[in-house]
Design a protein around this motif. Structure first.
Motif, mmCIF file in Angstrom:
data_model
loop_
_atom_site.group_PDB
_atom_site.id
_atom_site.type_symbol
_atom_site.label_atom_id
_atom_site.label_comp_id
_atom_site.label_asym_id
_atom_site.label_seq_id
_atom_site.Cartn_x
_atom_site.Cartn_y
_atom_site.Cartn_z
ATOM 1 N N ALA A 100 45.047 44.635 40.715
ATOM 2 C CA ALA A 100 45.564 43.252 40.680
ATOM 3 C C ALA A 100 45.158 42.494 41.942
ATOM 4 O O ALA A 100 44.775 41.325 41.867
ATOM 5 N N VAL A 101 45.205 43.184 43.073
ATOM 6 C CA VAL A 101 44.841 42.525 44.337
ATOM 7 C C VAL A 101 43.320 42.466 44.501
ATOM 8 O O VAL A 101 42.744 41.387 44.657
ATOM 9 N N MET A 161 46.891 49.893 38.855
ATOM 10 C CA MET A 161 46.985 48.492 38.407
ATOM 11 C C MET A 161 47.339 47.560 39.558
ATOM 12 O O MET A 161 46.855 46.422 39.629
ATOM 13 N N ALA A 162 48.187 48.059 40.465
ATOM 14 C CA ALA A 162 48.575 47.240 41.625
ATOM 15 C C ALA A 162 47.354 46.979 42.516
ATOM 16 O O ALA A 162 47.138 45.852 42.981
ATOM 17 N N GLY A 193 52.211 57.026 36.188
ATOM 18 C CA GLY A 193 52.394 56.657 37.593
ATOM 19 C C GLY A 193 51.073 56.281 38.249
ATOM 20 O O GLY A 193 50.960 55.241 38.904
ATOM 21 N N PHE A 194 50.038 57.112 38.003
ATOM 22 C CA PHE A 194 48.714 56.847 38.581
ATOM 23 C C PHE A 194 48.150 55.535 38.037
ATOM 24 O O PHE A 194 47.545 54.744 38.764
ATOM 25 N N ILE A 252 49.746 52.865 36.803
ATOM 26 C CA ILE A 252 50.418 51.650 37.288
ATOM 27 C C ILE A 252 50.141 51.443 38.779
ATOM 28 O O ILE A 252 50.027 50.317 39.252
ATOM 29 N N LEU A 253 49.970 52.562 39.491
ATOM 30 C CA LEU A 253 49.583 52.481 40.900
ATOM 31 C C LEU A 253 48.205 51.818 41.026
ATOM 32 O O LEU A 253 48.002 50.911 41.841
ATOM 33 N N LEU A 307 39.484 34.071 49.168
ATOM 34 C CA LEU A 307 40.497 33.629 50.139
ATOM 35 C C LEU A 307 40.822 34.724 51.158
ATOM 36 O O LEU A 307 41.508 34.487 52.142
ATOM 37 N N LEU A 308 40.332 35.942 50.875
ATOM 38 C CA LEU A 308 40.551 37.042 51.832
ATOM 39 C C LEU A 308 39.762 36.771 53.117
ATOM 40 O O LEU A 308 38.759 36.038 53.080
ATOM 41 N N MET A 334 45.665 38.232 41.670
ATOM 42 C CA MET A 334 46.769 37.585 42.388
ATOM 43 C C MET A 334 46.310 36.286 43.068
ATOM 44 O O MET A 334 47.050 35.331 43.148
ATOM 45 N N PHE A 335 45.089 36.322 43.594
ATOM 46 C CA PHE A 335 44.496 35.148 44.258
ATOM 47 C C PHE A 335 42.977 35.326 44.219
ATOM 48 O O PHE A 335 42.506 36.467 44.119
ATOM 49 N N HIS A 360 53.086 33.407 32.883
ATOM 50 C CA HIS A 360 52.398 33.771 34.136
ATOM 51 C C HIS A 360 51.561 32.592 34.634
ATOM 52 O O HIS A 360 51.589 32.262 35.820
#
Lengths: 261, 272
Positions: free
Chosen positions: B193-194, B189-190, B183-184, B186-187, B204-205, B199-200, B36
């Motif tokens: 992550a942001v 986690m997305a 499901g909840f 991993i949802l 930078l937002l 992710m960045f 990664h």
């Protein structure tokens, strides 16, 4: 033809099962959608601060990421659950069930379940590709589209093979938990343009492992036209890695000793 | 007081032993994290080729890579890995019943095991990092004012671990209501992550979005301690951030308590 009928019966069973757990289907569809969004958002945020990544513009990069996501959604839809379950079944001894079936064990074990949520999101990934192509003013002909589809299929075979090889490790190390994480780490490279890789990283991820070629070749076809050498490399890699997957799986199968494996 | 702490010390020691059994899993995970990190390195080095000497948002390539390396280390020291799944399994299999009969707090028990697990995984990530260090050390640039950053960053890191654990604990307790929580998880986690800056870097937002993100718990999961250690945040912002982080720990503890009480009302213990 016989195998296609078996697959069709499994697919029908999977769809019926999905319809029984509609809430689950909705949540998992959202899961995939959100993860796709994170990739696209990352690209979008980076391009707010830079004009190009290794010479690729924002929508060229989006097309590349869209292609990578499309292949991954197909993998999720067709094979992910079956291959993921394979690791657990070998550990628990439930893999006996596949050995008792009258057919190729690898086919039976890796195609038993399909995930309709993966298919649903493949339309979203395809929409990302189409939108990027539109923003770039690309107008590929029917032959290019057909070739793109074949290359996506080649990419799918490579992803499938890598995942089967990874999970087949369970025949040797018993617990392959975390190996699928390795697969996801590897697919991160498929969202990067080939030009971004240096000499050493190219040797590993472009020429050694097929992580980059999977998405770069179909995306480059739409962007820059047909390159026979790249096409040959992709289809050759697909055939080669599939052969390795078959070999590793059957070598591993010899070590399987039912519940005590 | 001391005797009540002893049982959690034992839970911690048991957690340490059981996690050492899975040391290879953590080591493999650490190794894959290097993949990664390689992808991050390639992506950002290519992105930096297209920008001028001002860098991206005022940060050069070195500080950005330092941020991602710090994030990787933090991940293994403070992230919740599969605690939500373990709690969910305890509830589903009825293993939670034994905790209802014993004088031990389930949250405290799980937290003790979480701390043990992170000590093992944190120690193990240092091995692949030591392998990568010869290639990375020329890019690693930490700020000079490390005194206050360390003094405030370490408590921020501890609070981030509590936030990570509390969120995982909340998801685990959802098993009282839902059979399947993966499901909840991993949802979430997305989203994490942001909005957690994995992710960045969050700075930078766009300014408006970044300002809102500061008030969300995800900001404090990873980005906040990483930003303190890598010089992406000022002392004044760190102090105010610590206040907000502390509030989130309190809110999440209260939510956990509420979920536990309401969940137990729905729970049915069957068998001996």
């Amino acid at each position: 033809m016989n195998y296609f009928r078996i697959w069709l019966a499994s697919a029908r069973y999977s769809v019926v099962r999905t319809l029984m757990f509609r809430g689950d289907f909705f949540v998992w569809s959202l899961v995939e959608l959100f993860w796709m969004a994170t990739s696209l958002l990352t690209i979008s945020v980076i391009y707010e601060h830079t004009s190009s990544i290794a010479g690729w513009s924002k929508y060229e990069m989006t097309l590349l990421v869209g292609t990578s996501l499309l292949i991954q959604r197909f993998l999720m839809g067709f094979f992910w659950s079956s291959i993921f379950d394979m690791g657990r079944n070998v550990r628990s001894g439930n893999f006996d069930f596949f050995l008792a079936q009258p057919g190729n064990v690898m086919f039976m074990a890796t195609t038993r379940k399909i995930d309709p949520d993966g298919f649903l999101n493949s339309f979203v990934a395809l929409a990302v590709v189409l939108y990027s192509a539109h923003r770039l003013g690309l107008h590929p002909g029917a032959a290019d589209c057909a070739l793109y589809a074949c290359m996506v299929l080649g990419g799918l075979i490579i992803h499938y093979s890598i995942l089967v090889i990874s999970v087949s490790m369970v025949f040797w190390i018993t617990n392959a938990q975390g190996v699928e994480g390795g697969y996801f780490s590897l697919t991160e490279f498929s969202r990067l343009p080939k030009a971004a890789f240096g000499v050493v990283t190219s040797a590993i991820f472009v020429w050694g492992l097929p992580a980059v070629v999977v998405s770069n070749v179909p995306a480059s076809l739409l962007l820059h036209g047909f390159n026979p050498w790249w096409a040959l490399w992709l289809f050759g890699a697909a055939a080669g890695w599939f052969g390795i997957a078959v070999l590793v799986f059957h070598r591993g199968l010899r070590r399987y000793t039912s519940a005590s494996s | 007081m001391l005797s009540s702490l002893t049982k959690y010390r034992h839970a911690f020691l048991v957690g340490l032993q059981s996690n050492l059994v899975y040391r290879w899993n953590f080591a493999v995970r650490g190794l894959f994290s290097l993949f990664h990190l390689s992808a991050v390195f390639i992506l950002w080095s290519a992105a930096y080729q297209g920008v001028g000497s001002g860098g991206i948002n005022g940060f050069g390539f070195g500080p950005t890579i330092t941020y991602f390396v710090t994030l990787l280390v933090l991940q293994f020291f403070i992230s919740a890995f599969n605690e939500d799944y373990q709690i969910s399994e305890d509830i589903r299999n009825g293993l939670i019943n034994q905790f209802l009969l014993k004088p031990i707090n389930y949250f405290g028990y799980r937290l003790s095991i979480f701390v043990a697990a992170r000590m093992v995984s944190g120690a193990l990530v240092l091995l692949p990092l030591a392998v990568a260090l010869p290639f990375l050390h020329t890019y690693l640039t930490f700020p000079g004012d490390w005194g206050w950053r360390l003094a405030l960053g370490l408590p921020a890191m501890a609070l981030s671990a509590l936030i990570q654990f509390s969120i995982a604990y909340c998801f685990g307790l959802l098993t009282f209501w839902f059979l399947e929580i993966q499901g909840f998880v991993i949802l979430s986690m997305a989203v994490e992550a942001v909005l957690g800056g994995q992710m960045f870097p969050l700075d930078l937002l766009p300014a408006g979005v970044f300002a809102v993100a500061k008030f969300l718990p995800f900001y404090y999961q990873m980005y906040f301690p990483a930003a303190i250690f890598t010089g992406r945040i000022s002392q004044a912002d760190t102090i105010s951030g610590l206040g907000i982080e502390l509030c989130w720990v309190g809110i999440l503890f209260a939510v956990n308590r509420g979920l536990w009480i309401r969940g137990l009302r729905r729970h049915t213990a069957v068998g001996g």
